[in-house]
Design an enzyme around this catalytic site. Structure first.
Site, PDB file in Angstrom:
ATOM      1  N   GLY A 116      22.532  54.330   1.848  1.00 45.69           N
ATOM      2  CA  GLY A 116      23.789  54.865   1.333  1.00 45.69           C
ATOM      3  C   GLY A 116      24.971  53.934   1.365  1.00 45.69           C
ATOM      4  N   GLU A 149      17.800  52.334   5.781  1.00 48.03           N
ATOM      5  CA  GLU A 149      17.087  52.375   4.494  1.00 48.03           C
ATOM      6  C   GLU A 149      17.985  51.985   3.330  1.00 48.03           C
ATOM      7  OE1 GLU A 149      16.134  56.518   4.457  1.00 48.03           O
ATOM      8  OE2 GLU A 149      14.471  56.317   5.845  1.00 48.03           O
ATOM      9  N   PRO A 150      18.451  50.763   3.297  1.00 55.18           N
ATOM     10  CA  PRO A 150      19.368  50.371   2.227  1.00 55.18           C
ATOM     11  C   PRO A 150      18.642  50.170   0.902  1.00 55.18           C
ATOM     12  CG  PRO A 150      18.845  48.481   3.585  1.00 55.18           C
ATOM     13  CD  PRO A 150      18.144  49.652   4.211  1.00 55.18           C
ATOM     14  N   GLY A 151      19.248  50.628  -0.151  1.00 54.27           N
ATOM     15  CA  GLY A 151      18.715  50.389  -1.490  1.00 54.27           C
ATOM     16  C   GLY A 151      19.767  49.640  -2.287  1.00 54.27           C
ATOM     17  N   ARG A 152      20.770  50.396  -2.692  1.00 56.04           N
ATOM     18  CA  ARG A 152      21.853  49.844  -3.504  1.00 56.04           C
ATOM     19  C   ARG A 152      22.487  48.596  -2.881  1.00 56.04           C
ATOM     20  NH1 ARG A 152      24.750  53.214  -6.926  1.00 56.04           N
ATOM     21  NH2 ARG A 152      23.946  54.980  -5.734  1.00 56.04           N
ATOM     22  N   TYR A 188      26.282  59.474 -14.448  1.00 48.65           N
ATOM     23  CA  TYR A 188      27.296  59.648 -13.395  1.00 48.65           C
ATOM     24  C   TYR A 188      28.686  59.250 -13.867  1.00 48.65           C
ATOM     25  CZ  TYR A 188      23.114  58.839 -10.413  1.00 48.65           C
ATOM     26  OH  TYR A 188      21.885  58.843  -9.817  1.00 48.65           O
ATOM     27  N   CYS A 201      20.035  58.036 -30.104  1.00 51.05           N
ATOM     28  CA  CYS A 201      20.659  59.147 -30.819  1.00 51.05           C
ATOM     29  C   CYS A 201      21.164  60.223 -29.877  1.00 51.05           C
ATOM     30  CB  CYS A 201      19.670  59.735 -31.813  1.00 51.05           C
ATOM     31  SG  CYS A 201      19.169  58.498 -32.997  1.00 51.05           S
ATOM     32  N   GLU A 202      22.172  59.871 -29.095  1.00 46.83           N
ATOM     33  CA  GLU A 202      22.846  60.797 -28.186  1.00 46.83           C
ATOM     34  C   GLU A 202      24.295  60.343 -28.094  1.00 46.83           C
ATOM     35  OE1 GLU A 202      21.565  63.370 -26.368  1.00 46.83           O
ATOM     36  OE2 GLU A 202      19.463  63.018 -26.915  1.00 46.83           O
ATOM     37  N   TYR A 243      19.143  51.230  -9.354  1.00 47.88           N
ATOM     38  CA  TYR A 243      19.140  52.418 -10.209  1.00 47.88           C
ATOM     39  C   TYR A 243      19.416  52.043 -11.672  1.00 47.88           C
ATOM     40  CZ  TYR A 243      19.344  54.167  -5.499  1.00 47.88           C
ATOM     41  OH  TYR A 243      19.066  54.369  -4.163  1.00 47.88           O
TER      42      TYR A 243
HETATM   43  C1  LIG Z   1      17.918  57.077  -2.035  1.00 44.75           C
HETATM   44  C2  LIG Z   1      17.643  56.986  -0.589  1.00 44.75           C
HETATM   45  C3  LIG Z   1      17.992  55.832   0.134  1.00 44.75           C
HETATM   46  C4  LIG Z   1      18.724  54.672  -0.471  1.00 44.75           C
HETATM   47  O1  LIG Z   1      20.017  54.996  -0.867  1.00 44.75           O
HETATM   48  P1  LIG Z   1      21.033  53.825  -1.284  1.00 44.75           P
HETATM   49  O2  LIG Z   1      22.275  54.553  -1.586  1.00 44.75           O
HETATM   50  O3  LIG Z   1      20.466  53.148  -2.469  1.00 44.75           O
HETATM   51  O4  LIG Z   1      21.163  52.906  -0.116  1.00 44.75           O
HETATM   52  C5  LIG Z   1      17.648  55.784   1.462  1.00 44.75           C
HETATM   53  N1  LIG Z   1      17.006  56.811   2.074  1.00 44.75           N
HETATM   54  C6  LIG Z   1      16.658  57.935   1.408  1.00 44.75           C
HETATM   55  C7  LIG Z   1      15.935  59.003   2.111  1.00 44.75           C
HETATM   56  C8  LIG Z   1      16.964  58.052   0.062  1.00 44.75           C
HETATM   57  O5  LIG Z   1      16.637  59.166  -0.586  1.00 44.75           O
END
Ligand SMILES: *Cc1c(COP(=O)(O)O)cnc(C)c1O
Length: 403
Positions: free
Chosen positions: A225, A259-262, A302, A328-329, A357
């Site tokens: 997050g 759990e970093p993604g973004r 978003y 076409c949207e 994403y």
């Molecule tokens: C989506 C998600 C993440 C990653 O979120 P980011 O905002 O991309 O860091 C981590 N843990 C869980 C359980 C998620 O669903």
């Protein structure tokens, strides 16, 4: 500096380009922030699930947070060891649970009492013990976009504190469940530390009260997050983040899982698209480009902002335009009322912050093949996914076509 023009010529557009060195730097900064404790950075595969991206994090020592068995398989293929793989998500089917148990991943993140029952039953059928963690919903407002907020009781994720405690007791009494972790993830693109800190305190208190009844957890999973800069956001510094979290864990012997993604991939990615033409409808000026919402849906979904850079020789005055794709949207846009100079056919637009994403949320809507993906590492570019062809798109249907 990445030479976008050269890459666009070499690989054509629309195109995703990822700076792997930037991903490494983000990973190392966050990992380093937690050095005072044992920690695993479990990369949230959904942010960008390209196998080479996941492999890149595997080489850096990352784990993986997966939200489908497909992502778990990707993590394995990319070389992430089983003991660093987590399986999360509100709706796991029996086959997914079975495979996760058989693959002996670190733990399954359980999101409801009903799911705990399913996991126990399936573990029993397999005569196995399933390691689990429970996702707690601390009911804290993360102050982010409602679509990416997950930590309030009125959304579908996790369980409340009382249910969690009941579930831990049940799991602890089961011969087929081993409760090893606790998890919370309150939302995405978080830019405020306070809600994270408050959630961590609540969850750490639960860990203490479980310890009092001899349920000793090993993993404190703080979810992902962490927000990033798309425009002018003031984001949380990794060090401040880690200190706030670690401050809540005094006296507890836990491995921290993040759990970093973004945070790891968003600003490592660029989406390249070429100008087809400009058009004027009354007062409104449109720039029509070859990339669309099926490539990058965040603006449509978003109303997300992405910085867009024009690479053009016609350095004329800027004016406000809508940048739209061929789909076409009416919702097919990359930006609205965006300041850009006058553009010509084949001028290049670089959409920034597209590494998370982006491609992963893409689709084949309008029978558009998804773009190629390119990695750039130490100044060298390489393809990590081919552009989809028309044949790729129709292959699953073709055999059923009546003659
Ligand atoms: C989506 C998600 C993440 C990653 O979120 P980011 O905002 O991309 O860091 C981590 N843990 C869980 C359980 C998620 O669903």
């Amino acid at each position: 500096m990445i030479n976008f023009k050269e890459l666009a010529t070499k690989y054509k557009t629309p195109l995703y380009v990822y700076d792997f060195d930037y991903m490494s730097a983000q990973y190392n900064e966050l990992k380093d922030a937690f050095r005072a404790r044992k920690s695993i950075l479990a990369y949230a595969v959904k942010a960008n699930s390209n196998l080479s991206v996941v492999r890149h994090f595997a080489k850096l020592g990352a784990g993986a947070d997966c939200v489908s068995i497909g992502e778990v398989r990707r993590a394995f293929l990319a070389g992430i060891p089983a003991y660093k793989i987590i399986f999360s998500g509100v709706g796991k089917n029996d086959d997914e649970i079975r495979e996760a148990i058989q693959k002996e991943i670190l733990y399954i993140n359980v999101e409801s009492e009903a799911e705990l029952g399913r996991v126990e039953l399936i573990a029993k059928e397999l005569n196995a013990v399933s390691r689990i963690s429970i996702r707690v919903n601390p009911n804290i407002d993360p102050q982010t976009h409602p679509y990416i907020s997950t930590g309030l009781h009125d959304n579908k994720f996790g369980v409340d504190l009382e249910s969690a405690k009941r579930m831990y007791i049940k799991a602890n009494n089961s011969a087929f469940l081993d409760p090893v972790g606790i998890h919370f993830h309150i939302g995405s693109q978080l830019t405020e530390l306070k809600p994270i800190y408050e959630s961590a305190e609540i969850v750490a208190d639960l860990v203490r009260s479980l310890a009092n009844i001899k349920i000793e957890l090993k993993f404190f999973d703080i979810g992902g997050g962490l927000g990033v800069v798309y425009k002018d956001e003031v984001t949380i510094k990794p060090y401040d983040y880690s200190q706030a979290i670690l401050g809540t864990l005094k006296g507890l012997d836990l491995t921290v899982i993040c759990e970093p993604g973004r945070f790891l991939t968003a600003n490592a990615g660029y989406f390249l698209t070429k100008v087809l033409y400009e058009k004027q409808n009354g007062e409104k000026k449109f720039v029509v480009v070859d990339g669309a919402m099926n490539d990058l849906i965040r603006p449509s979904l978003y109303n997300a902002y992405h910085r867009i850079e024009a690479i053009t020789n016609s350095a004329k005055e800027t004016r406000k335009v809508d940048i739209v794709g061929p789909v076409c949207e009416s919702g097919d846009f990359l930006a609205k009322n965006y300041e850009l100079p006058e553009l010509e056919h084949n001028d290049l637009l670089v959409v920034h912050s597209a590494g998370a994403y982006g491609f992963g949320m893409g689709s084949n809507y309008n029978t558009r093949g998804r773009s190629a993906e390119i990695a750039v590492e130490s100044g060298v570019d390489r393809m990590i996914r081919k552009r989809e062809t028309f044949e790729d798109l129709i292959a699953p249907e073709l055999e059923f076509l009546e003659k």
